[in-house]
Scaffold this motif. Structure first.
Motif, PDB file in Angstrom:
ATOM      1  N   THR A 207     -29.093   6.164  -3.786  1.00  0.00           N
ATOM      2  CA  THR A 207     -28.609   5.251  -2.746  1.00  0.00           C
ATOM      3  C   THR A 207     -27.283   4.623  -3.148  1.00  0.00           C
ATOM      4  N   THR A 208     -26.957   4.751  -4.457  1.00  0.00           N
ATOM      5  CA  THR A 208     -25.838   4.017  -5.000  1.00  0.00           C
ATOM      6  C   THR A 208     -25.077   4.925  -5.954  1.00  0.00           C
ATOM      7  N   ILE A 209     -23.819   5.184  -5.651  1.00  0.00           N
ATOM      8  CA  ILE A 209     -23.042   6.030  -6.554  1.00  0.00           C
ATOM      9  C   ILE A 209     -22.866   5.293  -7.875  1.00  0.00           C
ATOM     10  N   GLY A 210     -23.173   5.967  -8.960  1.00  0.00           N
ATOM     11  CA  GLY A 210     -23.109   5.328 -10.276  1.00  0.00           C
ATOM     12  C   GLY A 210     -24.480   4.930 -10.782  1.00  0.00           C
ATOM     13  N   LEU A 211     -25.485   5.004  -9.926  1.00  0.00           N
ATOM     14  CA  LEU A 211     -26.864   4.800 -10.365  1.00  0.00           C
ATOM     15  C   LEU A 211     -27.605   6.129 -10.206  1.00  0.00           C
ATOM     16  N   ILE A 212     -28.696   6.273 -10.961  1.00  0.00           N
ATOM     17  CA  ILE A 212     -29.446   7.519 -10.870  1.00  0.00           C
ATOM     18  C   ILE A 212     -30.298   7.543  -9.598  1.00  0.00           C
ATOM     19  N   TYR A 213     -30.902   6.415  -9.241  1.00  0.00           N
ATOM     20  CA  TYR A 213     -31.769   6.390  -8.055  1.00  0.00           C
ATOM     21  C   TYR A 213     -31.354   5.278  -7.085  1.00  0.00           C
ATOM     22  N   VAL A 214     -31.913   4.086  -7.304  1.00  0.00           N
ATOM     23  CA  VAL A 214     -31.685   2.981  -6.375  1.00  0.00           C
ATOM     24  C   VAL A 214     -31.248   1.757  -7.167  1.00  0.00           C
ATOM     25  N   ASN A 215     -30.842   0.739  -6.449  1.00  0.00           N
ATOM     26  CA  ASN A 215     -30.580  -0.537  -7.092  1.00  0.00           C
ATOM     27  C   ASN A 215     -31.924  -1.158  -7.467  1.00  0.00           C
ATOM     28  N   PRO A 216     -32.198  -1.310  -8.772  1.00  0.00           N
ATOM     29  CA  PRO A 216     -33.516  -1.807  -9.200  1.00  0.00           C
ATOM     30  C   PRO A 216     -33.742  -3.261  -8.803  1.00  0.00           C
ATOM     31  N   GLU A 217     -32.660  -3.937  -8.450  1.00  0.00           N
ATOM     32  CA  GLU A 217     -32.791  -5.345  -8.060  1.00  0.00           C
ATOM     33  C   GLU A 217     -33.340  -5.469  -6.637  1.00  0.00           C
ATOM     34  N   GLY A 218     -33.327  -4.357  -5.910  1.00  0.00           N
ATOM     35  CA  GLY A 218     -33.743  -4.356  -4.512  1.00  0.00           C
ATOM     36  C   GLY A 218     -32.594  -3.914  -3.638  1.00  0.00           C
ATOM     37  N   PRO A 219     -32.885  -3.664  -2.345  1.00  0.00           N
ATOM     38  CA  PRO A 219     -31.831  -3.176  -1.452  1.00  0.00           C
ATOM     39  C   PRO A 219     -30.636  -4.138  -1.421  1.00  0.00           C
ATOM     40  N   HIS A 220     -29.473  -3.639  -1.779  1.00  0.00           N
ATOM     41  CA  HIS A 220     -28.245  -4.441  -1.827  1.00  0.00           C
ATOM     42  C   HIS A 220     -28.436  -5.723  -2.632  1.00  0.00           C
ATOM     43  N   GLY A 221     -29.284  -5.640  -3.681  1.00  0.00           N
ATOM     44  CA  GLY A 221     -29.458  -6.782  -4.575  1.00  0.00           C
ATOM     45  C   GLY A 221     -30.467  -7.812  -4.102  1.00  0.00           C
ATOM     46  N   GLU A 222     -31.081  -7.588  -2.943  1.00  0.00           N
ATOM     47  CA  GLU A 222     -32.083  -8.540  -2.440  1.00  0.00           C
ATOM     48  C   GLU A 222     -33.428  -8.253  -3.105  1.00  0.00           C
ATOM     49  N   PRO A 223     -34.081  -9.269  -3.674  1.00  0.00           N
ATOM     50  CA  PRO A 223     -35.376  -9.033  -4.330  1.00  0.00           C
ATOM     51  C   PRO A 223     -36.489  -8.871  -3.302  1.00  0.00           C
ATOM     52  N   ASP A 224     -36.416  -7.808  -2.525  1.00  0.00           N
ATOM     53  CA  ASP A 224     -37.354  -7.580  -1.429  1.00  0.00           C
ATOM     54  C   ASP A 224     -38.131  -6.297  -1.711  1.00  0.00           C
ATOM     55  N   PRO A 225     -39.271  -6.428  -2.397  1.00  0.00           N
ATOM     56  CA  PRO A 225     -39.990  -5.209  -2.818  1.00  0.00           C
ATOM     57  C   PRO A 225     -40.527  -4.392  -1.642  1.00  0.00           C
ATOM     58  N   VAL A 226     -40.796  -5.033  -0.521  1.00  0.00           N
ATOM     59  CA  VAL A 226     -41.313  -4.278   0.628  1.00  0.00           C
ATOM     60  C   VAL A 226     -40.239  -3.322   1.135  1.00  0.00           C
TER      61      VAL A 226
END
Ligand code: NAG
Length: 725
Positions: A207-226
């Protein structure tokens, strides 16, 4: 819009394709042919015998000593480099994507930009520095790609984890060219633009160039696990992983090590900006600045489990046994801590585990599909061991291709992701007799499909060439998948690709030939028919190597996608060429293959560039260069080009791309003026394409340009060439 002028007099008229703006190139200085280079010739670089003779156990012993020998330049967390090596191997392989097979640790391009400077690869330069003495000791027998994978896998073993085995045979690249389309780069912006960083879509793998998968902090840095859960599922699926594998990998990987984010000021400049001392760190002071407790890697801080150098399923137990709350880490990122037991019990100093989770970890409990596996792995260590060892092996090996490409003494049996084929039926048929029967079928009317008409007679040759080409042309050098072996053009999903329309009917024309040869595979029949037709049309010595087998018709559909299409046809040609591993010369030569008018119509075009598809010569290039072309749209809605002033002469946008790409244009001009040069290049390119997937032949790295010699080797099932018939 850029117009291409030919010799002053000829004007290439460009089609008005929807939305694309400029279909044949870029408005600016960067044109597609400059962006996408010829693919890296990789195979010659591997010393197969050296790799085969490697003493893997000796390397493992050296690695295990290294893991426990903490060094001052980069002190080991918990006195063990194992977790760092797991991360190194994961981030080397995890760039793989199913869409076009790019990425992965074959090539070991993590050593080069752009990958080496990715945020997700922060401080992995230190891990590679730690490994250098072992690389130096084993030399050619141990490539960087193999060493990185072996280091991660041995680390898991050394920390008590389950390991299936290891497949060696990765070939190191000399530079990062083949990872440019992963980004960030101009190449990536051209072939796989990402509209919103953090929400990048396939063909990109993350989802993010420079990361292997996703932002682990949540979508666009929001701590929203759902909302994080679907991102996790999507990005792992783009690498070919299902829910069971995804959960096993995330939790199995996080059984080890810790995240680093000691302060809010970050790791310092990446290698691309400061190659001599990359990521020096900014936390702490004195000799330990940026190291040990002062390390900044991801910006998160803490371990996931209480025993981070020991394999177990504690990660899953912690997840299900606690309620979690988000807070801001010392590095300034959202992360999670246990707030009470899941049963409502409060935590006290003794019962509060000093662990953290990331938003992506917590997301695994917020999605029913993931939660099911979290619970299974929390309750059943054996289930986790099985799932993790298989998923890890798949992660490490997914881009290496079929099982037959794996080298070394610790290769596990073929796995489903390697799309294993059954052995060919024995005894192999007499291919010379088969070729004779095919030659008879060239002009024999068939109820299965109307033939082309040449000189008033039915002619199937160009259709046989088409079938063989389509069968082989889905080969991807990027992950050594596809090709005609297996004859998967008969099966979903390939048979349903629009570009394969009609292929099933052509195969039906050939099927009666098969009746007399109970051990003849469809795959051999298709390739041999293409070769016979080409020799009838005037090609010399088309090499044929028998021994292909057919994938069973009830095989689970393979998750491959058709070659990508672009509005910009130069870009399409260049992208497909890179993925297939063809040079520009091979690409252009293959475009001169006989093309059936009836098949072109079946594909939605108004016709072909020639009414006589029974001859292989350089007239394709003469026609391409000798006309003005007008953009048109066929009755079936296909974009195409009509030769101005000539009746019934048609070319496709892909053909015209050859005239618009200056490098391809120069090759086309050479072929138009030199029929011999075309013949030689065509035969070499055709033979290489047909043999590209024949890793089963166990002829190390000989595939390709040397295919003609392969055919002459006299091995079982190998006929010299069908011209002997
Ligand atoms: C644990 O998992 C293994 C492997 O999947 C399985 O064979 C076994 O039956 C499971 N045990 C229980 C108690 O469910």
């Amino acid at each position: 819009m850029r117009l291409t002028r030919q010799g002053g007099a000829l004007l290439l008229l460009l089609p008005a394709l929807a939305s694309a703006g400029c279909p044949f190139g870029f408005d600016g200085a960067d044109s597609a042919q400059n962006l996408l280079a010829e693919p890296v010739a990789r195979r010659a670089a591997l010393d197969v015998e050296a790799v085969r003779s490697l003493d893997i156990d000796a390397v493992k012993d050296d690695l295990k000593k290294l893991f426990r020998n903490s060094q001052d330049f980069w002190p080991a967390d918990f006195g063990h480099y194992g977790p760092l090596m797991v991360r190194l191997a994961w981030h080397c392989t995890g760039s793989y994507r199913l869409s076009d097979g790019r990425g992965g640790c074959d090539g070991a391009r993590q050593r080069f930009d752009p990958e080496r400077s990715w945020d997700d690869n922060t401080n992995l330069d230190k891990a590679r520095s730690l490994l250098w003495p072992i690389k130096a000791k084993y030399g050619k027998a141990l490539t960087w790609g193999d060493l990185i994978v072996l280091a991660g896998t041995t680390a898991i073993e050394d920390m008590g984890g389950p390991v299936l085995g290891v497949c060696l045979g990765r070939i190191d690249d000399a530079d990062g060219t083949d990872s440019l389309p992963l980004g960030p780069s101009k190449e990536q912006e051209a072939v796989a633009p990402c509209e919103t960083q953090g929400s990048c879509q396939s063909p990109l793998g993350s989802t993010t160039i420079g990361l292997i998968y996703v932002n682990p902090e949540g979508p666009h840095g929001e701590p929203d696990p759902v909302r994080s859960a679907p991102q996790v599922r999507d990005s792992f699926a783009r690498m070919g992983m299902n829910d069971a594998e995804t959960v096993a990998l995330v939790g199995g990987g996080h059984a080890f090590g810790k995240a680093h984010g000691a302060c809010p000021t970050g790791p310092g400049p990446a290698p691309k900006d400061q190659p001599l001392d990359p990521w020096p760190g900014t936390c702490g002071a004195g000799p330990m600045k940026g190291k040990g407790d002062n390390t900044f890697t991801s910006g998160f801080e803490g371990p996931w489990t209480t025993n981070p150098t020991q394999w177990d399923n504690e990660y899953f137990k912690l997840l299900v046994d606690h309620e979690w709350e988000s807070y801001i880490s010392p590095g300034g990122h959202n992360q999670w801590r246990p707030v009470r037991k899941a049963n409502g019990e409060e935590l006290d100093a003794a019962s509060n585990p000093s662990v953290m989770m990331l938003t992506t970890d917590v997301s695994l409990t917020k999605d029913p599909g993931f939660l099911k596996w979290v619970k299974i792995y929390a309750e059943n260590q054996t289930a986790l061991d099985e799932a993790f060892s298989h998923a890890w092996y798949k992660l490490m090996t997914r881009d290496v291709g079929p099982h037959s490409r794996c080298l070394g003494s610790q290769v596990p049996p073929p796995q489903p992701f390697q799309a294993p084929l059954p052995p060919p039926l024995k005894p192999l048929p007499d291919y010379k007799k088969v070729a004779r029967d095919i030659a008879r079928a060239l002009n024999a009317p068939s109820k299965a499909l109307p033939a082309d008409t040449v000189g008033g007679k039915p002619y199937y040759g160009a259709l046989f060439v088409h079938l063989a080409f389509q069968c082989a042309a889905n080969y991807r050098q990027t992950d050594y998948s596809g090709g005609c072996n297996g004859a998967r053009i008969r099966l979903a999903p390939q048979k349903d690709w629009p570009l394969n329309r009609g292929a099933d009917s052509i195969l039906k024309v050939l099927t009666p030939v098969r009746a007399a040869y109970p051990t003849l595979s469809y795959a051999d029949l298709i390739v041999l028919a293409g070769g016979v037709a080409l020799e009838e049309a005037g090609a010399d010595h088309i090499a044929f190597v028998g021994g292909r087998s057919d994938a069973p018709s009830d095989e689970a559909p393979l998750p491959f996608q058709p070659p990508r299409e672009f509005d910009d046809k130069i870009l399409e040609a260049r992208d497909n060429m890179q993925v297939m591993g063809l040079t520009a010369r091979e690409w252009v030569a293959l475009a001169g293959r006989p093309r059936s008018p009836s098949q072109q119509k079946r594909l939605g075009y108004s016709g072909s560039w020639t009414a006589d598809p029974s001859v292989l010569d350089n007239s394709y290039f003469k026609v391409l260069l000798g006309h003005q072309w007008e953009a048109a749209s066929s009755d079936a809605g296909q974009d195409e080009f009509r030769a101005a002033g000539a009746d019934g002469v048609w070319m496709t946008p892909r053909d015209l791309a050859i005239r618009s790409d200056p490098e391809m244009m120069a090759i086309a001009q050479e072929f138009a003026a030199d029929a011999k040069a075309f013949h030689a290049s065509f035969v070499a390119a055709w033979s290489r394409l047909m043999a590209a997937d024949r890793f089963d032949l166990d002829l190390p790295a000989v595939k390709g340009a040397e295919a003609l010699q392969v055919a002459g080797s006299g091995d079982d099932g190998v006929t010299r060439h069908v011209a002997d018939v």
